[in-house]
Motif scaffolding. Structure first.
Motif, mmCIF file in Angstrom:
data_model
loop_
_atom_site.group_PDB
_atom_site.id
_atom_site.type_symbol
_atom_site.label_atom_id
_atom_site.label_comp_id
_atom_site.label_asym_id
_atom_site.label_seq_id
_atom_site.Cartn_x
_atom_site.Cartn_y
_atom_site.Cartn_z
ATOM 1 N N LEU A 44 0.851 -1.186 0.000
ATOM 2 C CA LEU A 44 0.000 0.000 0.000
ATOM 3 C C LEU A 44 0.892 1.244 0.000
ATOM 4 O O LEU A 44 1.737 1.422 0.878
ATOM 5 C CB LEU A 44 -0.917 -0.013 1.223
ATOM 6 N N ALA A 45 0.670 2.121 -0.980
ATOM 7 C CA ALA A 45 1.638 3.194 -1.243
ATOM 8 C C ALA A 45 1.236 4.554 -0.705
ATOM 9 O O ALA A 45 2.029 5.498 -0.753
ATOM 10 C CB ALA A 45 1.873 3.296 -2.755
ATOM 11 N N CYS A 46 -0.002 4.692 -0.176
ATOM 12 C CA CYS A 46 -0.417 6.011 0.302
ATOM 13 C C CYS A 46 -1.555 5.860 1.298
ATOM 14 O O CYS A 46 -2.110 4.767 1.474
ATOM 15 C CB CYS A 46 -0.851 6.897 -0.867
ATOM 16 N N ALA A 47 -1.938 6.957 1.925
ATOM 17 C CA ALA A 47 -2.971 6.929 2.952
ATOM 18 C C ALA A 47 -4.306 6.450 2.389
ATOM 19 O O ALA A 47 -5.044 5.710 3.049
ATOM 20 C CB ALA A 47 -3.123 8.321 3.573
ATOM 21 N N GLU A 48 -4.642 6.905 1.172
ATOM 22 C CA GLU A 48 -5.921 6.514 0.579
ATOM 23 C C GLU A 48 -5.990 4.989 0.388
ATOM 24 O O GLU A 48 -7.027 4.365 0.619
ATOM 25 C CB GLU A 48 -6.123 7.214 -0.770
ATOM 26 N N GLU A 49 -4.871 4.385 -0.042
ATOM 27 C CA GLU A 49 -4.875 2.933 -0.244
ATOM 28 C C GLU A 49 -5.011 2.193 1.087
ATOM 29 O O GLU A 49 -5.702 1.165 1.170
ATOM 30 C CB GLU A 49 -3.595 2.506 -0.962
ATOM 31 N N VAL A 50 -4.383 2.716 2.138
ATOM 32 C CA VAL A 50 -4.506 2.085 3.457
ATOM 33 C C VAL A 50 -5.947 2.165 3.933
ATOM 34 O O VAL A 50 -6.532 1.179 4.411
ATOM 35 C CB VAL A 50 -3.558 2.752 4.470
ATOM 36 N N ARG A 51 -6.549 3.374 3.813
ATOM 37 C CA ARG A 51 -7.927 3.556 4.281
ATOM 38 C C ARG A 51 -8.881 2.659 3.497
ATOM 39 O O ARG A 51 -9.749 1.993 4.084
ATOM 40 C CB ARG A 51 -8.304 5.029 4.123
ATOM 41 N N ALA A 52 -8.704 2.601 2.195
ATOM 42 C CA ALA A 52 -9.599 1.783 1.364
ATOM 43 C C ALA A 52 -9.433 0.298 1.683
ATOM 44 O O ALA A 52 -10.421 -0.454 1.741
ATOM 45 C CB ALA A 52 -9.308 2.037 -0.117
ATOM 46 N N ALA A 53 -8.205 -0.131 1.906
ATOM 47 C CA ALA A 53 -7.965 -1.540 2.214
ATOM 48 C C ALA A 53 -8.599 -1.918 3.549
ATOM 49 O O ALA A 53 -9.174 -3.007 3.694
ATOM 50 C CB ALA A 53 -6.461 -1.815 2.259
ATOM 51 N N ALA A 54 -8.533 -1.016 4.538
ATOM 52 C CA ALA A 54 -9.130 -1.290 5.848
ATOM 53 C C ALA A 54 -10.642 -1.445 5.734
ATOM 54 O O ALA A 54 -11.244 -2.357 6.316
ATOM 55 C CB ALA A 54 -8.771 -0.185 6.828
ATOM 56 N N VAL A 55 -11.268 -0.550 4.979
ATOM 57 C CA VAL A 55 -12.727 -0.628 4.800
ATOM 58 C C VAL A 55 -13.100 -1.923 4.078
ATOM 59 O O VAL A 55 -14.049 -2.627 4.468
ATOM 60 C CB VAL A 55 -13.222 0.598 4.013
ATOM 61 N N LYS A 56 -12.369 -2.253 3.041
ATOM 62 C CA LYS A 56 -12.672 -3.464 2.271
ATOM 63 C C LYS A 56 -12.518 -4.714 3.126
ATOM 64 O O LYS A 56 -13.313 -5.652 3.039
ATOM 65 C CB LYS A 56 -11.757 -3.529 1.052
ATOM 66 N N MET A 57 -11.482 -4.717 3.974
ATOM 67 C CA MET A 57 -11.274 -5.892 4.839
ATOM 68 C C MET A 57 -12.455 -6.101 5.775
ATOM 69 O O MET A 57 -12.939 -7.216 5.960
ATOM 70 C CB MET A 57 -9.985 -5.721 5.654
ATOM 71 N N ARG A 58 -12.920 -5.017 6.388
ATOM 72 C CA ARG A 58 -14.056 -5.156 7.295
ATOM 73 C C ARG A 58 -15.283 -5.678 6.548
ATOM 74 O O ARG A 58 -16.041 -6.503 7.077
ATOM 75 C CB ARG A 58 -14.382 -3.812 7.951
ATOM 76 N N GLN A 59 -15.498 -5.189 5.334
ATOM 77 C CA GLN A 59 -16.642 -5.653 4.542
ATOM 78 C C GLN A 59 -16.499 -7.140 4.194
ATOM 79 O O GLN A 59 -17.477 -7.898 4.263
ATOM 80 C CB GLN A 59 -16.756 -4.818 3.273
ATOM 81 N N GLN A 60 -15.281 -7.537 3.806
ATOM 82 C CA GLN A 60 -15.038 -8.945 3.465
ATOM 83 C C GLN A 60 -15.301 -9.850 4.660
ATOM 84 O O GLN A 60 -15.943 -10.897 4.533
ATOM 85 C CB GLN A 60 -13.585 -9.108 3.005
ATOM 86 N N VAL A 61 -14.812 -9.450 5.818
ATOM 87 C CA VAL A 61 -14.987 -10.267 7.022
ATOM 88 C C VAL A 61 -16.466 -10.344 7.389
ATOM 89 O O VAL A 61 -16.977 -11.415 7.756
ATOM 90 C CB VAL A 61 -14.152 -9.708 8.184
ATOM 91 N N ALA A 62 -17.155 -9.235 7.312
ATOM 92 C CA ALA A 62 -18.582 -9.235 7.642
ATOM 93 C C ALA A 62 -19.359 -10.176 6.735
ATOM 94 O O ALA A 62 -20.344 -10.800 7.154
ATOM 95 C CB ALA A 62 -19.134 -7.810 7.539
ATOM 96 N N ARG A 63 -18.926 -10.295 5.475
ATOM 97 C CA ARG A 63 -19.634 -11.163 4.534
ATOM 98 C C ARG A 63 -19.238 -12.634 4.701
ATOM 99 O O ARG A 63 -20.091 -13.526 4.679
ATOM 100 C CB ARG A 63 -19.321 -10.703 3.103
ATOM 101 N N LEU A 64 -17.935 -12.884 4.861
ATOM 102 C CA LEU A 64 -17.456 -14.272 4.875
ATOM 103 C C LEU A 64 -17.447 -14.896 6.257
ATOM 104 O O LEU A 64 -17.569 -16.122 6.395
ATOM 105 C CB LEU A 64 -16.032 -14.327 4.281
ATOM 106 N N LEU A 65 -17.268 -14.076 7.300
ATOM 107 C CA LEU A 65 -17.152 -14.617 8.656
ATOM 108 C C LEU A 65 -17.849 -13.653 9.616
ATOM 109 O O LEU A 65 -17.209 -12.973 10.424
ATOM 110 C CB LEU A 65 -15.673 -14.789 9.027
ATOM 111 N N PRO A 66 -19.170 -13.568 9.530
ATOM 112 C CA PRO A 66 -19.899 -12.531 10.288
ATOM 113 C C PRO A 66 -19.736 -12.651 11.799
ATOM 114 O O PRO A 66 -19.903 -11.654 12.511
ATOM 115 C CB PRO A 66 -21.358 -12.744 9.855
#
Length: 891
Positions: free
Chosen positions: A552-574
């Motif tokens: 991850l090369a910048c703040a925006e990529e870190v923030r987006a990755a964090a949000v996506k991870m939470r969404q993935q976990v909520a869907r796959l392992l609620p």
């Protein structure tokens, strides 16, 4: 207990059969008949509470009425009667019993402990040893003892066979009798409530009538006792094991990669190697291995030459050997030139040496003579397929004298049936190992190779390593205890990295963040690019739920990755609770190797160390191996070699070799963690990056467990007892007194080399110029559970330490009697160092519960006798001429 009262079990002077009967086919009737069939010389007393006569002789109604205490009692009565019978036998003075009865696992009628536990409780006050329950019994042909219900007798021999399976015992006995295989002992352990493998191995190790110990195992109960007994026995005679249960059932319950890869069967293999034993796959292989090892010439090396009159048979043998990892000898030009005059001009000039099917006797003899004399050949496999040219018996008669005189091992393979029967018989009578097929001969040689490799591990003198590494074990302990107090079962991210750093394992910079904004702030402090990973107790493998983002090369990529991870976990392992994220610096190491190093906990052998190829597909790869801690450098190197990582790490196609020493040091540190931290149930370091710059742990995950206050003997092999180290001052010089380590082998060699001839004579009771390598290994690689050697180290230039004294003690398996010896360098004698070391040893033995210490010294060793008297030893005439006996009661 260990060997206590086993003499009464296997060499009794009298036997009582409890439940003896005239009823045909009953257990008591069969046992009574077998005792007579075996020709037992002592009195046999039947006990039957209903009949005054059994088998035409008097019977006694109960244990109390017996004319005297029998050495051995064989119990053939219902399960509910066993505890009280054992108690009565103990009161009578009996010291051993064989309980053939099954069904003692059930609770007693009052709902208390099991009948088996009640039996053990009844036996314990009297030190009465129990074989079984639920066993066939024991046969000792040399003592004319057949205390079993086996369908026949065992022939006398020098092999001991020990089995947990009763059905297998009877089948094996019948199989062995049909092949003329004899036994020193044939023992069925059954449920091994008391006498177990460790006890029997200890007993058989010192039995002069036993040449090799063969075992069929299904499980191990007391791992540390088993390992101590096996390591001691395997130094003296072959110990060969068949173990059932190769299915990786234990791996199914493991949560970590390391736990899944370190299956119970792989751990048992590691234990066998560490003890110097040999494991085989079939019962037939068990006896083949005994034949090969028990008759074998001293080991010279792995380079095997095959001599055959049939090219096909030679190729089959060579294929089997190569697939098994054996080394065929590469015949040198001088050896080939020596063979040329013996063989037809068209011979293949290679190994296997094919002497062609029309070979006369002289061709066999001459070619064999060349191979036995060749410096590039360590052993020979002699193969013959029958032809009409010359009878196999004549070939055997011509070649056997060469084989018998040779210092090299020779295996024979006579293919066929009646045509080679005479040759097979002649080899068997001469004590030469023989096999019926090329594959069996190859398998037998592979057994010899594997046994030699395992034995070599016992004889290694590891190189000395710097002793300046001191882990911050207090910090690690505090970290783990706090996590357990917080109710956490798993650690990853920053806490896991902190644990590794406490043991000197390099890690990437890691910061824990509770949410996306904290993750952005942490990434800015660390510097881009970074890796972001999810943190959740319920997520074991982060990649499976999209919980890892790299580069991850910048703040925006870190923030987006964090949000996506939470969404993935909520869907796959609620159900997963997300605690936050870890932010790590990206390790810019192109071309590095990804390994996995970890700790798993085996249900029997305790902590084990794993090493192999790492990465996200780690469980699909087969390149990994396990070993029991503690590890030294040699054992760590062997672990890497068995994981088949050697060629990868050695460098290829312009890729530089990895830093082997850094990897070995990491394995030693992980081993130290396993020894120091009982709260560690599992540890994954995956990936561990390894390249020419060293090692770097990118990710780690730790599984914790509460440690019961009563837990003892957690490790199968007792680790180095660092608490026994002590700094002292002698004659104005600072010395370190500590237990000996395997790495002290070179120091010990130098210590003996500098000793005066008279000091060596007084120490070893004979003049010797040097101590053999194998003896140095034995003296430096001690079993801390049964032995102790304290050495005194004096500083010397440049920054090294020289050994100036040693005192050692070896305890019997029951920790009753310890035998000691002591030696002090000439220029340190008369300064009080000997007294200091001997006092330290006696204090240690007393703390360990030993009863007495004994030793011997020559009559002209006035200094030793005087030291012994000052310490409190009783000094008297020794058992041999010219020696004095030294004895000290400790309690």
């Amino acid at each position: 207990m260990s060997v206590r009262n086993l003499e009464a079990l296997f060499q009794p002077a009298s036997v009582a059969v409890i439940g003896a009967s005239d009823r045909e086919g009953s257990l008591g009737s069969v046992v009574l008949r077998n005792l007579k069939l075996g020709g037992f010389k002592g009195p046999v007393w039947p006990v039957n509470h209903r009949h005054a006569s059994v088998d035409g002789g008097p019977a006694w109604p109960d244990v109390e009425s017996l004319p005297e205490a029998p050495d051995l009692a064989v119990i053939c009565t219902p399960a509910r009667t066993v505890p009280e019978l054992v108690a009565a036998l103990g009161r009578k003075g009996t010291r051993a019993a064989i309980v053939m009865t099954a069904g003692l696992k059930q609770p007693d009628a009052g709902g208390g402990p099991s009948l088996e536990q009640a039996m053990l409780d009844a036996a314990r006050p009297h030190l009465l040893r129990i074989l079984g329950p639920n066993c066939i019994g024991a046969l000792v042909p040399g003592a004319h003892l057949n205390a079993s219900f086996a369908p026949g007798n065992a022939q006398p021999g020098q092999l001991a066979f020990v089995t947990q399976s009763g059905a297998l015992a009877t089948a094996m006995l019948d199989w062995a009798n049909s092949r003329g295989i004899g036994f020193s002992h044939f023992i069925s352990l059954g449920d091994s409530a008391d006498v177990d493998f460790g006890d029997v191995i200890d007993y058989l190790a010192s039995d002069p009538g036993t040449r090799a110990i063969l075992m069929y195992m299904e499980s191990v109960k007391a791992a540390r006792k088993f390992m101590s007994a096996a390591r001691a026995a395997a130094r003296n005679k072959p110990v060969i094991v068949v173990k059932a249960g190769r299915a990786p059932d234990g791996a199914r319950a493991a949560a970590s990669h390391t736990g899944a890869l370190a299956g119970s069967d792989a751990v048992f293999d590691a234990a066998v190697r560490r003890a110097g034993m040999l494991r085989v796959d079939t019962l037939e292989s068990l006896f083949d291995a005994a034949e090969t090892l028990a008759h074998a010439r001293p080991w010279r090396g792995e380079r095997l030459a095959i001599l055959t009159n049939g090219g096909g048979a030679g190729v089959l043998a060579a294929d089997a050997l190569e697939l098994g990892g054996a080394k065929l000898a590469s015949l040198s030009e001088p050896t080939l030139a020596a063979l040329d005059p013996c063989l037809p001009a068209t011979w293949s000039r290679g190994n296997p040496v094919d002497i062609i099917g029309d070979a006369p006797v002289s061709r066999y003899r001459d070619a064999l003579r060349v191979l036995l004399a060749a410096p590039d050949v360590d052993a020979v496999l002699f193969m013959h397929a029958p032809t009409a040219i010359v009878p196999a018996g004549e070939i055997a008669s011509a070649c056997l004298p060469l084989i018998q005189k040779s210092a090299k091992p020779v295996l024979t393979c006579w293919l066929g049936g009646a045509a080679v029967a005479a040759a097979r018989t002649a080899c068997a009578e001469a004590g030469i190992a023989g096999y019926s097929t090329p594959e069996r001969a190859a398998a037998a040689w592979l057994q010899r190779v594997n046994h030699a490799r395992n034995q070599e591990a016992l004889r290694q003198l590891p190189a000395a390593v710097p002793e300046d590494f001191v882990p911050d074990s207090r910090r690690a302990q505090t970290l783990l205890e706090q996590a357990l107090q917080d109710g956490r079962e798993w650690l990853d991210g920053a806490p896991a990295q902190a644990l590794l750093r406490a043991y000197g394992i390099p890690t990437v910079e890691t910061v824990q963040a509770r949410d996306a904004e904290e993750a952005v702030a942490a990434a800015s402090r660390i510097g881009y690019p970074v890796a972001l990973k999810i943190v959740s107790p319920q997520i074991i493998h982060k990649s499976d739920v999209g919980g890892v983002a790299l580069g991850l090369a910048c703040a925006e990529e870190v923030r987006a990755a964090a949000v996506k991870m939470r969404q993935q976990v909520a869907r796959l392992l609620p159900q997963a609770v997300v605690l936050g994220f870890t932010v790590q610096a990206m390790a810019q190491r192109p071309g590095t190797h990804e390994l996995i190093v970890g700790i798993a906990t085996d249900a029997v052998f305790g902590p084990v160390i794993l090493c192999g190829e790492g990465g996200t597909a780690v469980e699909l790869r087969k390149d990994h191996a396990v070993a029991l801690p503690p590890l030294n450098t040699s054992l760590a190197r062997d672990l890497v070699a068995r994981s088949r990582l050697g060629p990868l790490l050695a460098g290829y196609r312009g890729r530089p070799a990895a830093d082997e020493q850094a990897l070995l040091a990491t394995l030693r540190k992980v081993s130290q963690m396993a020894c120091d931290l009982p709260w560690l149930a599992e540890l994954d370091i995956n990936p561990l990056l390894v390249d020419e710059r060293g090692v770097l742990a990118l990710d780690a995950r730790v599984r914790l467990r509460p440690v019961p206050a009563s837990e003892g003997g957690r490790l199968a092999i007792r680790p180095y007892p660092s608490a026994l180290e002590e700094h002292v001052e002698v004659a104005g010089r600072a010395l370190l007194l500590r237990p000996i380590r395997p790495e002290d082998g070179q120091r010990l060699m130098a210590f003996y080399a500098k000793a005066s001839p008279d000091d060596m004579r007084l120490r070893f009771f004979m003049v010797r110029r040097e101590v053999p390598h194998s003896e140095l290994a034995r003296y430096s690689q001690i079993d801390y559970d049964r032995e102790m050697t304290f050495i005194a180290l004096a500083p010397q230039e440049p920054g090294d330490q020289a050994m100036v004294a040693e005192v050692r003690a070896v305890c019997d398996p029951d920790n009753v009697r310890a035998e000691f010896s002591i030696q002090v360098a000439s220029d340190w004698q008369g300064k009080g160092l000997g007294r200091l070391l001997l006092d330290k040893l006696i204090h240690y033995l007393r703390e360990r519960g030993a009863v007495e210490v004994e030793g011997q010294c020559l009559q002209d060793n006035a200094g030793m006798a005087a030291l012994a008297r000052r310490v409190g030893f009783e000094v008297s005439s020794g058992p041999s001429e010219g020696a004095m006996a030294l004895r000290l009661r400790l309690r």
